[in-house]
Design a protein around this motif. Structure first.
Motif, PDB file in Angstrom:
ATOM      1  N   ARG A  18      33.606  32.322  51.309  1.00  0.00           N
ATOM      2  CA  ARG A  18      35.070  31.849  50.826  1.00  0.00           C
ATOM      3  C   ARG A  18      35.162  30.723  49.998  1.00  0.00           C
ATOM      4  NH1 ARG A  18      39.883  32.398  53.578  1.00  0.00           N
ATOM      5  NH2 ARG A  18      41.275  30.642  53.661  1.00  0.00           N
ATOM      6  N   ARG A  19      34.232  29.661  49.939  1.00  0.00           N
ATOM      7  CA  ARG A  19      34.099  28.675  49.052  1.00  0.00           C
ATOM      8  C   ARG A  19      34.027  29.048  47.873  1.00  0.00           C
ATOM      9  NH1 ARG A  19      29.933  23.476  49.745  1.00  0.00           N
ATOM     10  NH2 ARG A  19      31.202  22.125  48.087  1.00  0.00           N
ATOM     11  N   ASN A  20      33.001  30.039  47.629  1.00  0.00           N
ATOM     12  CA  ASN A  20      32.862  30.533  45.986  1.00  0.00           C
ATOM     13  C   ASN A  20      34.281  31.389  45.497  1.00  0.00           C
ATOM     14  OD1 ASN A  20      30.455  29.193  46.104  1.00  0.00           O
ATOM     15  ND2 ASN A  20      29.460  31.345  46.985  1.00  0.00           N
ATOM     16  N   MET A  21      34.806  32.007  46.576  1.00  0.00           N
ATOM     17  CA  MET A  21      36.225  32.938  46.085  1.00  0.00           C
ATOM     18  C   MET A  21      37.138  31.621  45.759  1.00  0.00           C
ATOM     19  SD  MET A  21      35.665  35.988  46.380  1.00  0.00           S
ATOM     20  CE  MET A  21      37.416  36.445  46.406  1.00  0.00           C
ATOM     21  N   GLU A  22      37.301  30.819  46.568  1.00  0.00           N
ATOM     22  CA  GLU A  22      38.392  29.700  46.122  1.00  0.00           C
ATOM     23  C   GLU A  22      38.006  29.148  44.700  1.00  0.00           C
ATOM     24  OE1 GLU A  22      38.294  27.034  49.338  1.00  0.00           O
ATOM     25  OE2 GLU A  22      39.366  28.303  50.749  1.00  0.00           O
ATOM     26  N   ARG A  23      36.840  28.929  44.413  1.00  0.00           N
ATOM     27  CA  ARG A  23      36.274  28.282  43.365  1.00  0.00           C
ATOM     28  C   ARG A  23      36.627  29.094  42.100  1.00  0.00           C
ATOM     29  NH1 ARG A  23      30.616  25.031  44.635  1.00  0.00           N
ATOM     30  NH2 ARG A  23      31.428  23.173  45.624  1.00  0.00           N
ATOM     31  N   LEU A  24      36.297  30.614  42.128  1.00  0.00           N
ATOM     32  CA  LEU A  24      36.384  31.486  41.139  1.00  0.00           C
ATOM     33  C   LEU A  24      38.034  31.394  40.766  1.00  0.00           C
ATOM     34  CD1 LEU A  24      34.290  34.630  42.300  1.00  0.00           C
ATOM     35  CD2 LEU A  24      34.068  33.220  40.062  1.00  0.00           C
ATOM     36  N   GLN A  25      38.727  31.135  41.713  1.00  0.00           N
ATOM     37  CA  GLN A  25      40.274  31.252  41.537  1.00  0.00           C
ATOM     38  C   GLN A  25      40.715  30.104  40.614  1.00  0.00           C
ATOM     39  OE1 GLN A  25      43.049  32.076  44.887  1.00  0.00           O
ATOM     40  NE2 GLN A  25      41.031  32.107  46.111  1.00  0.00           N
TER      41      GLN A  25
ATOM     42  N   CYS B 186      38.531  28.678  38.696  1.00  0.00           N
ATOM     43  CA  CYS B 186      37.835  28.881  37.316  1.00  0.00           C
ATOM     44  C   CYS B 186      38.453  29.837  36.593  1.00  0.00           C
ATOM     45  CB  CYS B 186      36.320  29.277  37.410  1.00  0.00           C
ATOM     46  SG  CYS B 186      35.468  29.378  36.240  1.00  0.00           S
ATOM     47  N   CYS B 187      38.733  30.847  37.081  1.00  0.00           N
ATOM     48  CA  CYS B 187      39.403  32.123  36.090  1.00  0.00           C
ATOM     49  C   CYS B 187      40.653  32.207  36.259  1.00  0.00           C
ATOM     50  CB  CYS B 187      38.653  33.503  36.643  1.00  0.00           C
ATOM     51  SG  CYS B 187      37.043  33.352  36.613  1.00  0.00           S
ATOM     52  N   GLY B 188      41.382  31.463  37.189  1.00  0.00           N
ATOM     53  CA  GLY B 188      42.765  31.579  37.026  1.00  0.00           C
ATOM     54  C   GLY B 188      43.458  32.674  37.926  1.00  0.00           C
ATOM     55  N   GLY B 189      42.707  33.694  38.604  1.00  0.00           N
ATOM     56  CA  GLY B 189      43.128  34.660  39.442  1.00  0.00           C
ATOM     57  C   GLY B 189      43.734  34.038  40.679  1.00  0.00           C
ATOM     58  N   VAL B 190      44.272  35.177  41.515  1.00  0.00           N
ATOM     59  CA  VAL B 190      44.799  34.951  42.805  1.00  0.00           C
ATOM     60  C   VAL B 190      44.023  36.075  43.809  1.00  0.00           C
ATOM     61  CG1 VAL B 190      46.791  34.861  44.398  1.00  0.00           C
ATOM     62  CG2 VAL B 190      46.991  34.291  42.009  1.00  0.00           C
ATOM     63  N   ALA B 191      43.540  35.392  44.925  1.00  0.00           N
ATOM     64  CA  ALA B 191      42.720  36.378  45.842  1.00  0.00           C
ATOM     65  C   ALA B 191      43.860  37.347  46.625  1.00  0.00           C
ATOM     66  CB  ALA B 191      42.179  35.402  46.903  1.00  0.00           C
TER      67      ALA B 191
ATOM     68  N   GLU C 112      48.658  42.837  36.737  1.00  0.00           N
ATOM     69  CA  GLU C 112      48.233  42.037  35.886  1.00  0.00           C
ATOM     70  C   GLU C 112      48.327  40.560  36.236  1.00  0.00           C
ATOM     71  OE1 GLU C 112      49.707  43.344  32.143  1.00  0.00           O
ATOM     72  OE2 GLU C 112      48.667  45.104  32.158  1.00  0.00           O
ATOM     73  N   SER C 113      49.510  40.313  36.944  1.00  0.00           N
ATOM     74  CA  SER C 113      49.875  38.652  37.167  1.00  0.00           C
ATOM     75  C   SER C 113      48.900  38.146  38.172  1.00  0.00           C
ATOM     76  CB  SER C 113      51.468  38.712  37.831  1.00  0.00           C
ATOM     77  OG  SER C 113      51.488  39.374  39.026  1.00  0.00           O
ATOM     78  N   VAL C 114      48.078  38.738  38.883  1.00  0.00           N
ATOM     79  CA  VAL C 114      47.320  38.011  39.920  1.00  0.00           C
ATOM     80  C   VAL C 114      45.535  38.247  39.171  1.00  0.00           C
ATOM     81  CG1 VAL C 114      48.381  38.773  41.760  1.00  0.00           C
ATOM     82  CG2 VAL C 114      46.507  40.152  41.011  1.00  0.00           C
ATOM     83  N   LEU C 115      45.490  38.782  38.116  1.00  0.00           N
ATOM     84  CA  LEU C 115      44.127  38.757  37.537  1.00  0.00           C
ATOM     85  C   LEU C 115      43.848  37.517  36.760  1.00  0.00           C
ATOM     86  CD1 LEU C 115      44.073  42.428  36.057  1.00  0.00           C
ATOM     87  CD2 LEU C 115      43.220  41.488  38.150  1.00  0.00           C
ATOM     88  N   GLY C 116      42.830  36.998  36.703  1.00  0.00           N
ATOM     89  CA  GLY C 116      42.144  35.962  36.043  1.00  0.00           C
ATOM     90  C   GLY C 116      41.375  36.597  34.666  1.00  0.00           C
ATOM     91  N   PHE C 117      40.700  35.347  34.021  1.00  0.00           N
ATOM     92  CA  PHE C 117      40.238  35.898  32.750  1.00  0.00           C
ATOM     93  C   PHE C 117      38.604  35.283  32.623  1.00  0.00           C
ATOM     94  CE2 PHE C 117      38.984  35.127  28.329  1.00  0.00           C
ATOM     95  CZ  PHE C 117      38.791  36.292  27.637  1.00  0.00           C
ATOM     96  N   ALA C 118      37.731  35.847  32.229  1.00  0.00           N
ATOM     97  CA  ALA C 118      36.328  35.361  32.102  1.00  0.00           C
ATOM     98  C   ALA C 118      35.830  36.204  30.698  1.00  0.00           C
ATOM     99  CB  ALA C 118      35.495  35.402  33.194  1.00  0.00           C
ATOM    100  N   GLY C 119      35.243  35.479  29.653  1.00  0.00           N
ATOM    101  CA  GLY C 119      34.788  36.226  28.589  1.00  0.00           C
ATOM    102  C   GLY C 119      33.471  36.709  28.825  1.00  0.00           C
TER     103      GLY C 119
END
Length: 235
Positions: free
Chosen positions: A18-25, A27-32, A41-48
């Motif tokens: 769960r902690r890593n999921m929160e950090r991914l949000q 980091c990438c700007g997405g929503v769990a 598309e509004s809940v998706l984040g971005f990572a190159g």
């Protein structure tokens, strides 16, 4: 399921904490999301660049080239667990120092410059305004402040008394910021060298040191009173 997603060019992580999921949000700007029905598309984040890399016996997933991240991970490497812990503590202390500086909005010249300036102010400007036994207390407090530059000089392998005398001479000559150079052992201006301390750390150290010293003096008086009372009782 992971193989099916991989065949369609989708990388998935299973059993993420769960902690890593929160950090991914962050980091990438997405929503769990708990359901695929709410995906758009509004809940998706971005990572190159997302890839898996093996370090030692552990596998790590690296998420890089993100946009506007508010969370990140610092990778620490070392040959032993002891060295890793030392690096971890150093990084944590450095980040905390930056955090304190941002929250305070100001910093104080380091390398013992604050303690030297405070001791000089007490002995030259404040001590003449008091009389009696209080002068001895002010002098003792000013001398106690010089413990910091003495410790810095000792840790650098220099004679503490020689360094303190040289610093006092520079302060007497009118220099405003004078600290200890741990490379040469000579006085230097910490503001020019970029050496700073957190104001809240110095404030807490000064307040805590004063309170602890006062409490120790009170305990010493109580112990003496108890011993004298015991002798009188035995007599």
């Amino acid at each position: 399921s992971l193989d099916t997603l991989a065949k369609h060019g989708i990388m998935a992580l299973r059993r993420a904490k769960r902690r890593n999921m929160e950090r991914l949000q962050l980091c990438c700007g997405g929503v769990a999301q708990n359901s695929v029905e709410d995906l758009d598309e509004s809940v998706l984040g971005f990572a190159g660049h997302v890839y898996e890399h093996v370090l030692g016996e552990e596998r790590f997933t690296f998420v890089e080239e993100v946009k506007n991240p508010t969370s990140c991970t610092i990778l620490i490497k070392g040959p032993t667990s002891h060295e890793l812990q030392q690096i971890h503590d150093a990084v944590r202390d450095g980040l905390r120092a930056v955090k304190n500086g941002i929250e305070d909005g100001h910093v104080v010249p380091g390398a013992g410059a604050f303690q030297v300036a405070a001791a000089h102010h007490l002995t030259t400007k404040f001590m003449p305004t008091v009389s009696g036994k209080s002068r001895m207390g002010v002098e003792a407090y000013a001398e106690a402040l010089l413990v910091i530059p003495k410790a810095l000089a000792t840790n650098g392998g220099f004679d503490a008394m020689d360094v303190v005398v040289a610093i006092k001479d520079r302060v007497t000559q009118g220099d405003k910021y004078v600290g200890v150079d741990l490379i040469t052992g000579k006085p230097m201006d910490p503001t020019k060298e970029g050496i700073w301390d957190n104001s809240r750390v110095l404030r807490h150290c000064t307040q805590s040191g004063t309170v602890i010293a006062s409490n120790l003096l009170l305990v010493d008086e109580m112990m003496r009173a108890g011993r004298s009372s015991l002798k009188n009782t035995e007599e």
